[in-house]
Design a protein around this motif. Sequence first.
Motif, PDB file in Angstrom:
ATOM      1  N   ILE A  62       0.828  -1.214   0.000  1.00 41.82           N
ATOM      2  CA  ILE A  62       0.000   0.000   0.000  1.00 41.82           C
ATOM      3  C   ILE A  62       0.864   1.268   0.000  1.00 41.82           C
ATOM      4  N   VAL A  63       1.949   1.299   0.778  1.00 42.35           N
ATOM      5  CA  VAL A  63       2.807   2.489   0.801  1.00 42.35           C
ATOM      6  C   VAL A  63       4.278   2.069   0.874  1.00 42.35           C
ATOM      7  N   ASN A  64       5.092   2.760   0.072  1.00 39.64           N
ATOM      8  CA  ASN A  64       6.551   2.620   0.131  1.00 39.64           C
ATOM      9  C   ASN A  64       7.122   3.965   0.562  1.00 39.64           C
ATOM     10  N   GLU A  65       8.182   3.930   1.337  1.00 46.52           N
ATOM     11  CA  GLU A  65       8.844   5.149   1.786  1.00 46.52           C
ATOM     12  C   GLU A  65      10.256   5.198   1.211  1.00 46.52           C
ATOM     13  N   TYR A  66      10.636   6.377   0.704  1.00 46.35           N
ATOM     14  CA  TYR A  66      11.974   6.597   0.173  1.00 46.35           C
ATOM     15  C   TYR A  66      12.570   7.828   0.846  1.00 46.35           C
ATOM     16  N   SER A  67      13.851   7.782   1.109  1.00 38.02           N
ATOM     17  CA  SER A  67      14.545   8.903   1.741  1.00 38.02           C
ATOM     18  C   SER A  67      15.141   9.819   0.677  1.00 38.02           C
ATOM     19  N   ILE A  68      15.020  11.119   0.947  1.00 36.55           N
ATOM     20  CA  ILE A  68      15.644  12.141   0.112  1.00 36.55           C
ATOM     21  C   ILE A  68      16.279  13.160   1.053  1.00 36.55           C
ATOM     22  N   PRO A  69      17.168  14.006   0.552  1.00 38.02           N
ATOM     23  CA  PRO A  69      17.814  14.983   1.433  1.00 38.02           C
ATOM     24  C   PRO A  69      16.828  15.874   2.207  1.00 38.02           C
ATOM     25  N   GLN A  70      15.665  16.169   1.616  1.00 39.48           N
ATOM     26  CA  GLN A  70      14.681  17.043   2.259  1.00 39.48           C
ATOM     27  C   GLN A  70      13.734  16.304   3.201  1.00 39.48           C
ATOM     28  N   GLY A  71      13.836  14.989   3.315  1.00 30.35           N
ATOM     29  CA  GLY A  71      12.917  14.235   4.169  1.00 30.35           C
ATOM     30  C   GLY A  71      12.571  12.887   3.565  1.00 30.35           C
ATOM     31  N   SER A  72      11.281  12.691   3.307  1.00 34.34           N
ATOM     32  CA  SER A  72      10.809  11.410   2.778  1.00 34.34           C
ATOM     33  C   SER A  72       9.845  11.611   1.621  1.00 34.34           C
ATOM     34  N   ILE A  73       9.712  10.555   0.842  1.00 33.65           N
ATOM     35  CA  ILE A  73       8.666  10.458  -0.177  1.00 33.65           C
ATOM     36  C   ILE A  73       7.851   9.231   0.187  1.00 33.65           C
ATOM     37  N   TYR A  74       6.530   9.395   0.224  1.00 32.69           N
ATOM     38  CA  TYR A  74       5.630   8.281   0.446  1.00 32.69           C
ATOM     39  C   TYR A  74       4.873   8.025  -0.852  1.00 32.69           C
ATOM     40  N   HIS A  75       4.986   6.815  -1.350  1.00 35.02           N
ATOM     41  CA  HIS A  75       4.325   6.413  -2.598  1.00 35.02           C
ATOM     42  C   HIS A  75       3.208   5.439  -2.235  1.00 35.02           C
ATOM     43  N   PHE A  76       1.979   5.863  -2.481  1.00 35.26           N
ATOM     44  CA  PHE A  76       0.799   5.070  -2.154  1.00 35.26           C
ATOM     45  C   PHE A  76       0.187   4.452  -3.398  1.00 35.26           C
ATOM     46  N   ASP A  77      -0.326   3.255  -3.255  1.00 32.31           N
ATOM     47  CA  ASP A  77      -1.148   2.625  -4.287  1.00 32.31           C
ATOM     48  C   ASP A  77      -2.377   2.075  -3.570  1.00 32.31           C
ATOM     49  N   PHE A  78      -3.487   2.795  -3.714  1.00 29.93           N
ATOM     50  CA  PHE A  78      -4.721   2.436  -3.017  1.00 29.93           C
ATOM     51  C   PHE A  78      -5.616   1.507  -3.829  1.00 29.93           C
ATOM     52  N   TYR A  79      -5.104   0.940  -4.890  1.00 33.42           N
ATOM     53  CA  TYR A  79      -5.917   0.095  -5.775  1.00 33.42           C
ATOM     54  C   TYR A  79      -6.616  -1.038  -5.022  1.00 33.42           C
ATOM     55  N   ARG A  80      -5.940  -1.656  -4.075  1.00 32.82           N
ATOM     56  CA  ARG A  80      -6.487  -2.828  -3.379  1.00 32.82           C
ATOM     57  C   ARG A  80      -7.387  -2.485  -2.190  1.00 32.82           C
ATOM     58  N   LEU A  81      -7.521  -1.199  -1.856  1.00 31.96           N
ATOM     59  CA  LEU A  81      -8.381  -0.852  -0.724  1.00 31.96           C
ATOM     60  C   LEU A  81      -9.833  -1.189  -1.028  1.00 31.96           C
ATOM     61  N   LYS A  82     -10.510  -1.720  -0.036  1.00 27.45           N
ATOM     62  CA  LYS A  82     -11.928  -2.038  -0.189  1.00 27.45           C
ATOM     63  C   LYS A  82     -12.805  -0.843   0.169  1.00 27.45           C
ATOM     64  N   ASN A  83     -12.307   0.008   1.086  1.00 22.39           N
ATOM     65  CA  ASN A  83     -13.065   1.198   1.486  1.00 22.39           C
ATOM     66  C   ASN A  83     -12.114   2.194   2.150  1.00 22.39           C
ATOM     67  N   GLU A  84     -12.634   3.383   2.418  1.00 23.28           N
ATOM     68  CA  GLU A  84     -11.818   4.442   3.001  1.00 23.28           C
ATOM     69  C   GLU A  84     -11.360   4.117   4.419  1.00 23.28           C
ATOM     70  N   MET A  85     -12.106   3.283   5.125  1.00 19.30           N
ATOM     71  CA  MET A  85     -11.739   2.919   6.490  1.00 19.30           C
ATOM     72  C   MET A  85     -10.345   2.281   6.542  1.00 19.30           C
ATOM     73  N   GLU A  86      -9.995   1.539   5.501  1.00 19.06           N
ATOM     74  CA  GLU A  86      -8.659   0.928   5.459  1.00 19.06           C
ATOM     75  C   GLU A  86      -7.570   1.993   5.418  1.00 19.06           C
ATOM     76  N   ALA A  87      -7.811   3.088   4.711  1.00 18.86           N
ATOM     77  CA  ALA A  87      -6.835   4.187   4.674  1.00 18.86           C
ATOM     78  C   ALA A  87      -6.776   4.873   6.040  1.00 18.86           C
ATOM     79  N   LEU A  88      -7.919   5.020   6.672  1.00 19.77           N
ATOM     80  CA  LEU A  88      -7.947   5.599   8.020  1.00 19.77           C
ATOM     81  C   LEU A  88      -7.184   4.710   9.000  1.00 19.77           C
ATOM     82  N   ASP A  89      -7.398   3.409   8.898  1.00 23.21           N
ATOM     83  CA  ASP A  89      -6.733   2.459   9.794  1.00 23.21           C
ATOM     84  C   ASP A  89      -5.219   2.466   9.631  1.00 23.21           C
TER      85      ASP A  89
END
Length: 138
Positions: A62-89
């Motif tokens: 669902i999410v990958n994290e990458y480090s950069i000099p300014q902080g982080s990059i979060y790459h999300f793929d919500f394709y498999r989510l069944k509902n918004e509650m999963e993102a909240l969780d």
Amino acid sequence: MKIEVKDLGELKEAAQQVVKTFSDDRIFLFYGNMGAGKTTFINELCLALGVTEHTSSPTFSIVNEYSIPQGSIYHFDFYRLKNEMEALDMGYEEYFYSGDYCFVEWSEKIPNLIPLHYVKIAIEVLENQHRLITIEKK
């Protein structure tokens, strides 16, 4: 802004242009059909921002994290989510409101959780496998 990409070699320049133009923005939502090139373009954006490690699709994690000099990059793929509650969780708001870069694929799965301000990047497949990348600030 619209960028037509005729081959993969042009993605690097397109990514650099997006990073420069939207240097103050941190939330980027990607739209396009399966196979349009969302993940490929996100990989180029990561490189343009200074990621040195291997990047990949977070389809199963669902999410990958990458480090950069300014902080982080979060790459999300919500394709498999069944509902918004999963993102909240998973605590999506800690990522979205962290001040770090968030690249989000399949945000259509979380329509009520999208921040008010973001950059929309739509990728459309044209003839001859060219891509039209349309970018707009929301």
